[in-house]
Design a protein around this motif. Sequence first.
Motif, mmCIF file in Angstrom:
data_model
loop_
_atom_site.group_PDB
_atom_site.id
_atom_site.type_symbol
_atom_site.label_atom_id
_atom_site.label_comp_id
_atom_site.label_asym_id
_atom_site.label_seq_id
_atom_site.Cartn_x
_atom_site.Cartn_y
_atom_site.Cartn_z
ATOM 1 N N GLN A 76 7.103 4.192 1.428
ATOM 2 C CA GLN A 76 6.421 3.211 2.260
ATOM 3 C C GLN A 76 6.889 3.314 3.709
ATOM 4 O O GLN A 76 6.088 3.259 4.642
ATOM 5 N N LYS A 79 5.353 6.271 5.378
ATOM 6 C CA LYS A 79 3.954 6.031 5.734
ATOM 7 C C LYS A 79 3.852 5.262 7.047
ATOM 8 O O LYS A 79 3.053 5.590 7.926
ATOM 9 N N GLU A 92 -4.993 2.020 6.816
ATOM 10 C CA GLU A 92 -5.340 2.982 5.769
ATOM 11 C C GLU A 92 -4.183 3.161 4.788
ATOM 12 O O GLU A 92 -4.391 3.250 3.571
ATOM 13 N N ALA A 93 -2.947 3.199 5.326
ATOM 14 C CA ALA A 93 -1.776 3.333 4.457
ATOM 15 C C ALA A 93 -1.634 2.123 3.552
ATOM 16 O O ALA A 93 -1.305 2.240 2.367
ATOM 17 N N GLN A 96 -4.140 2.252 0.734
ATOM 18 C CA GLN A 96 -3.703 3.190 -0.291
ATOM 19 C C GLN A 96 -2.631 2.572 -1.173
ATOM 20 O O GLN A 96 -2.612 2.772 -2.394
ATOM 21 N N GLU A 97 -1.728 1.784 -0.560
ATOM 22 C CA GLU A 97 -0.686 1.117 -1.339
ATOM 23 C C GLU A 97 -1.299 0.124 -2.320
ATOM 24 O O GLU A 97 -0.856 0.008 -3.468
ATOM 25 N N GLN A 99 -4.288 0.277 -3.647
ATOM 26 C CA GLN A 99 -4.932 1.043 -4.713
ATOM 27 C C GLN A 99 -3.900 1.577 -5.703
ATOM 28 O O GLN A 99 -4.120 1.540 -6.921
ATOM 29 N N ASP A 100 -2.773 2.058 -5.185
ATOM 30 C CA ASP A 100 -1.713 2.551 -6.066
ATOM 31 C C ASP A 100 -1.163 1.420 -6.930
ATOM 32 O O ASP A 100 -0.897 1.598 -8.126
#
Length: 249
Positions: A76, A79, A92-93, A96-97, A99-100
Motif C-alpha cells: 500500500q 502504491k 485508481e490505487a 484497486q485496493e 477490489q482486492d
Amino acid sequence: MADTQGPQVTGRSKRTLYIILFAASLIVGFMAAVQISTVRQPATARSDIVELRSELAQQQAKQEGLLKTLDDLQHQLEKYQATGGNRAGMAEALVQEVQDARRQAGLEPASGPGVIVTIRDLPGPAITGQDTHVYDWMLQMIVNLLYGNGAEGIALNGQRLITTSFIREVNGVMQVDTHPISMPYVIEAVGDPDRMKAALTINPIVQDYRQIGKEVTIEVRKGGEVVNLPAYHDPVEFRFAKKEVTGGS
C-alpha cells in the motif's frame, strides 16, 4: 523557467504515508517482542514441553498474520509513493485496493486450482442400527480443514462462504446462512489442490463419513482445469461492529 520538480505530495497524502509507516513500525515492534518472549521461555520440565509447543505454534501463527499485514502495508505504501501525490493515480490505487479487498472477502467471483469434495450416500443397502445422519458440524469440520490447509475461497452447494457465514441445521433442514441445501453436499475450494487433498485423505473425518454409509470423493482441479466460485450475494450485516467515525482533516 520550466518547472523541473516532480509531483508534489499533498498534506493529506503525507498523513496517509505517516499512518501506514506508523502501523508498520508497530507491527515490527510487536513481532520482535513475540520472538524475544518465545526464545526466553525455558523448558524446565517435561510437562512444560507440550504447553510450550502449543504456545510457540500460536505465536508463530500470530507472526505469520503480522507478516501478511506488514506485507500488505508495504504494498500500500509503495502504491501511494508511486502516485507521487497525483490525485488521479491515488484514486485508481484506492479503487484497486477496494477490489482486492472485495475479492479476498468473497464478495467477488473467484476461480483457480483447487478441489471439489462431494458427499453422497454409498450405493447399496442402507446401514441399519446406527445413526447415518450428516450433521452440520461434520460439514463445518471439512470446511475448517480446507481453510486450515490453504483454501482461499470455499462454496458449499453453490453458496459462497465468508467470515460471517454459518452452516447449521434447522428443523432437519441443512442451511448455509439462510439458504437450504440437501444431499449430495458439494464443497468447492480454491487453493493448493495437492495440499488440501492430502489433508482430507489423512484426516479421520473422511473415514467417519464412510462409517455412516457416506461416500466422499475428492476431485482435483489444476493445470487447465479450475474451480469456479460464485460471489457472496447476501447483504453483509454486522450487529456489533460499527464504522469508526473520525474527525475531518
